[in-house]
Design an enzyme around this catalytic site. Structure first.
Site, PDB file in Angstrom:
ATOM      1  N   ASP A  64       0.831  -1.195   0.000  1.00 55.54           N
ATOM      2  CA  ASP A  64       0.000   0.000   0.000  1.00 55.54           C
ATOM      3  C   ASP A  64       0.873   1.255   0.000  1.00 55.54           C
ATOM      4  OD1 ASP A  64      -2.630   1.408   0.511  1.00 55.54           O
ATOM      5  OD2 ASP A  64      -1.555   1.985   2.335  1.00 55.54           O
ATOM      6  N   GLU A  72       1.651  -0.451  -4.978  1.00 50.17           N
ATOM      7  CA  GLU A  72       0.733   0.631  -5.301  1.00 50.17           C
ATOM      8  C   GLU A  72       1.625   1.855  -5.454  1.00 50.17           C
ATOM      9  OE1 GLU A  72      -3.403   2.581  -3.661  1.00 50.17           O
ATOM     10  OE2 GLU A  72      -1.822   2.180  -2.212  1.00 50.17           O
TER      11      GLU A  72
END
Length: 711
Positions: free
Chosen positions: A348, A384
């Site tokens: 993330d 990401e």
């Protein structure tokens, strides 16, 4: 109760059980004293032992007769000097940063803040005991029988990833026993496994399962942190998803889940949040790292370390530049690979991890450390590639060995099928693996993780049903979530009885799914899109643990059709290496199998059957195009060294409102084209049909043709 304390060892960090007892080891550079506090299952503190040994800033000791299941926490004393970055407070119970299991939830009404909340002065210390409001760390026995575990080791280019929430997938499934719904065991139940196998996905990517907490402002509104991007423990599986209790049973249940997936040939990828923690900024709670050694674990402002650097939008950023923090993250990754047998990670806001100083650096110590680690050499690493800081959008900029969520793929595909002008050139790049992003630094098409929708944003059903977000249920006046969705409701906002609109929505949904599965790169399917899961226009369901996010398994005819269509798409993709190539297209004539024959591996065609000239690519008006994928030019060999030959395909996409007449070019094999997909055909889009050279492609639809050449 008197406890025998031995010197113990500084490594491994955390609580480690042996025949002698349990060794406790905690890193804290600035601490002056560290106590291990023991608790019974009713929450009462039964003992508190001071660790007397300190080696290289690791406080350690072995306590006799401490067995698996024991609940514990730390109290760490040291200077209270927030203006210098030190926030030690021995009155606050702390979770072990290396806890392998965590029991209980945070009580936001308890004095879990190290400063005086009443005055609002974060420089003023609060000396109330926080133990009543802090979860407990759990001593575990990590032994597990992995003897017959068989990780699939699916190559990334052959992968189809399914992003899924542990609870949401199974909570309403009537085929799963009620006590297992919403748990690791429910996700691994035979009915769940059977569904994934029939669908054809090769990996499940789990939304965060590292132990997390519910944010205080959500609890006040009667909501919970559903997605889980609020980590409290990087080694502990979330106890909320356990059917066997939270005092250690969650660890074995998670392992059993992984083993069941492996037995079915499916990999397990974790969405991990190593960029920030649940403790927020200077006004956040003190639950773990902040009280263990704030200046070590967090990036503080250089000119005023009272405050936190925030590249994540959550209040804090982990200080990956510090060797101890980097060690913690690496220990966590290795633990989930070696002890929990997971197959990969999706990081993330990974751009945050790349920040050495302020700028994003491709050569940061985090990447360097991962690349030299043999434990992580064969696992899937997915970034990401952005954060909320300046210069944080880094799609296409990550190092070799890394794949990336391709946000540009998502945006371009949405805009093309919506009918936006000037999308053709970008659409061509995205369809063929985004060579403009990944080809020139040693990476391959499978560096691109392609997706149209994900957990964050509209579901696919909502993407074709809403022009605007509808996040009122979140209690933030519909101000949260992105306003830039590239969605189109086809003429009605939300559900409608208009048959023409519903037909168009169903066709557009098939167009998106077909584009995703026919693109080079690695497709990621947002869980539930294959059954038209809707969140009623909410594009930020991070706090919705209810029917907005739980999968509805009562499927009507259109939803069943969509599920079956998706299954057939995935199986078609996996069957044909031409649809998931390991190398980028040359986009020019190449030698075939070392011979002097020159052939094209890819060619683009206008509706008139002629190849597309350069000037067409940047036109505003072109919304229809055909692409030929030559299956005789894969340029790879099988395990015995023979060239791999596959069917050739011709894909025609038409994002215009009206149908178009298209002239098909000759196939590379000389065989006649056979239509294998037509998204305009609602009832039977995979009905095979022989075709003439002249075809009609319906408005807002695509067709796929195969030459069915012999291998």
């Amino acid at each position: 109760m008197s406890r025998t304390l031995l010197p113990g060892r500084p490594y491994p960090l955390g609580a480690t059980v042996s025949s002698k007892g349990t060794n406790f080891a905690l890193f804290s550079e600035g601490a002056t004293r560290v106590d291990v506090c023991l608790f019974d299952t009713q929450g009462n503190q039964t003992d508190c032992i001071t660790l007397r040994e300190r080696t290289a800033y690791v406080w350690h000791g072995l306590i006799r007769n401490i067995k698996p299941g024991q609940l514990y926490g730390y109290r760490v004393d040291g200077p209270w000097e927030p203006e210098r970055g030190h926030r030690f407070n021995a009155s606050k119970l702390l979770v072990d940063p290396y806890a392998k299991a965590i029991s209980g939830q945070v009580d936001w009404k308890a004095p879990i803040f190290a400063y005086d909340v009443a005055s609002g002065d974060d420089l003023k210390i609060d000396t109330q005991d926080s133990a009543a409001g802090v979860p407990r760390s759990v001593v575990i026995d990590g032994t597990f029988d992995w003897a017959d575990d068989c990780p699939p080791e699916t190559p990334l280019p052959d992968s189809v990833i399914y992003e899924v929430h542990v609870k949401g997938f199974s909570f309403r499934n009537p085929m799963i026993p009620e006590n297992l719904r919403g748990t690791y065991a429910g996700l691994a139940h035979p009915s769940s496994i059977n569904y994934f196998q029939k669908l054809g996905v090769t990996a499940v990517e789990l939304l965060p399962i590292h132990h997390f907490i519910d944010e205080g402002h959500l609890v006040e509104r009667g909501l919970t942190d559903y997605w889980g991007y609020n980590t409290l423990g990087y080694f502990a599986p979330m106890s909320r998803y356990s059917s066997t209790g939270d005092t250690g049973g969650q660890v074995n249940e998670f392992k059993q889940m992984v083993k069941a997936f492996h037995a079915a040939g499916i990999e397990v990828i974790l969405d991990v949040v190593y960029n920030h923690t649940c403790e927020g900024n200077e006004r956040g709670p003190t639950l773990c790292w902040k009280g263990v050694c704030n200046s070590t674990y967090y990036r503080l402002m250089d000119n005023n370390p009272r405050y936190y650097m925030d590249y994540t939008g959550t209040g804090n950023t982990l200080n990956v530049r510090n060797p101890q923090v980097l060690k913690m993250l690496m220990d966590s990754l290795r633990y989930w690979v070696t002890e929990m047998h997971v197959d990969g990670f999706r990081f993330d806001l990974a751009a945050t991890l790349a920040r050495e100083l302020h700028d994003v650096s491709r050569l940061s110590s985090f990447f360097d450390t991962i690349h030299q680690d043999p434990t992580l050499a064969d696992i899937k690493l997915i970034a990401e590639p952005w954060d909320v800081g300046e210069g944080g959008y880094q799609v296409g900029q990550f190092p070799v060995l890394w794949a990336e969520w391709n946000g540009k793929y998502r945006d371009t595909v949405r805009r093309f099928w919506k009918g936006d002008a000037g999308q053709l050139s970008d659409f061509g790049n995205r369809l063929t693996g985004s060579s403009d992003l990944y080809q020139f630094d040693g990476r391959k098409p499978y560096a691109s993780i392609n997706f149209v929708t994900a957990h964050d944003g509209f579901t696919l059903c909502d993407l074709v049903s809403y022009n605007e977000k509808h996040n009122e249920a979140n209690g933030e006046d519909n101000k949260d979530g992105s306003d830039d969705n590239d969605s189109w409701n086809m003429g009605a906002e939300g559900p409608t009885d208009d048959p023409a609109i519903n037909t168009l929505r169903e066709r557009q949904t098939r167009n998106f799914l077909a584009t995703l599965m026919l693109s080079q790169g690695v497709p990621m399917l947002n869980g539930g899109d294959e059954v038209a899961r809707s969140q009623r226009g909410n594009n930020n369901c991070y706090c919705q643990d209810n029917e907005l996010t739980w999968y509805d398994w009562d499927l009507d005819a259109p939803r069943k059709r969509l599920r079956d269509f998706t299954c057939q798409l995935i199986h078609l993709r996996l069957k044909h290496p031409n649809l998931h190539r390991r190398k980028f297209f040359q986009d020019r004539e190449i030698r075939q199998s070392g011979k002097s024959i020159l052939v094209q591996d890819i060619a683009w065609f206008n509706t008139d059957g002629n190849q597309v000239p350069d000037e067409v690519w940047n036109t505003e008006w072109t919304r229809s195009i055909g692409v030929l994928l030559n299956g005789q030019t894969l340029q790879v060999t099988d395990e015995e060294g023979h060239p791999v030959i596959d069917d050739s395909f011709f894909l025609v996409v038409n994002a215009a409102q009206e149908g178009v007449e298209f002239l098909l070019p000759p196939s590379p094999s000389g065989n006649k084209w056979c239509r294998v997909i037509d998204t305009e055909d609602i009832e039977n889009p995979f009905a095979k049909a022989k075709t003439t050279r002249k075809i009609i492609v319906g408005g807002r639809s695509l067709m796929l043709f195969s030459d069915e050449s012999l291998k």
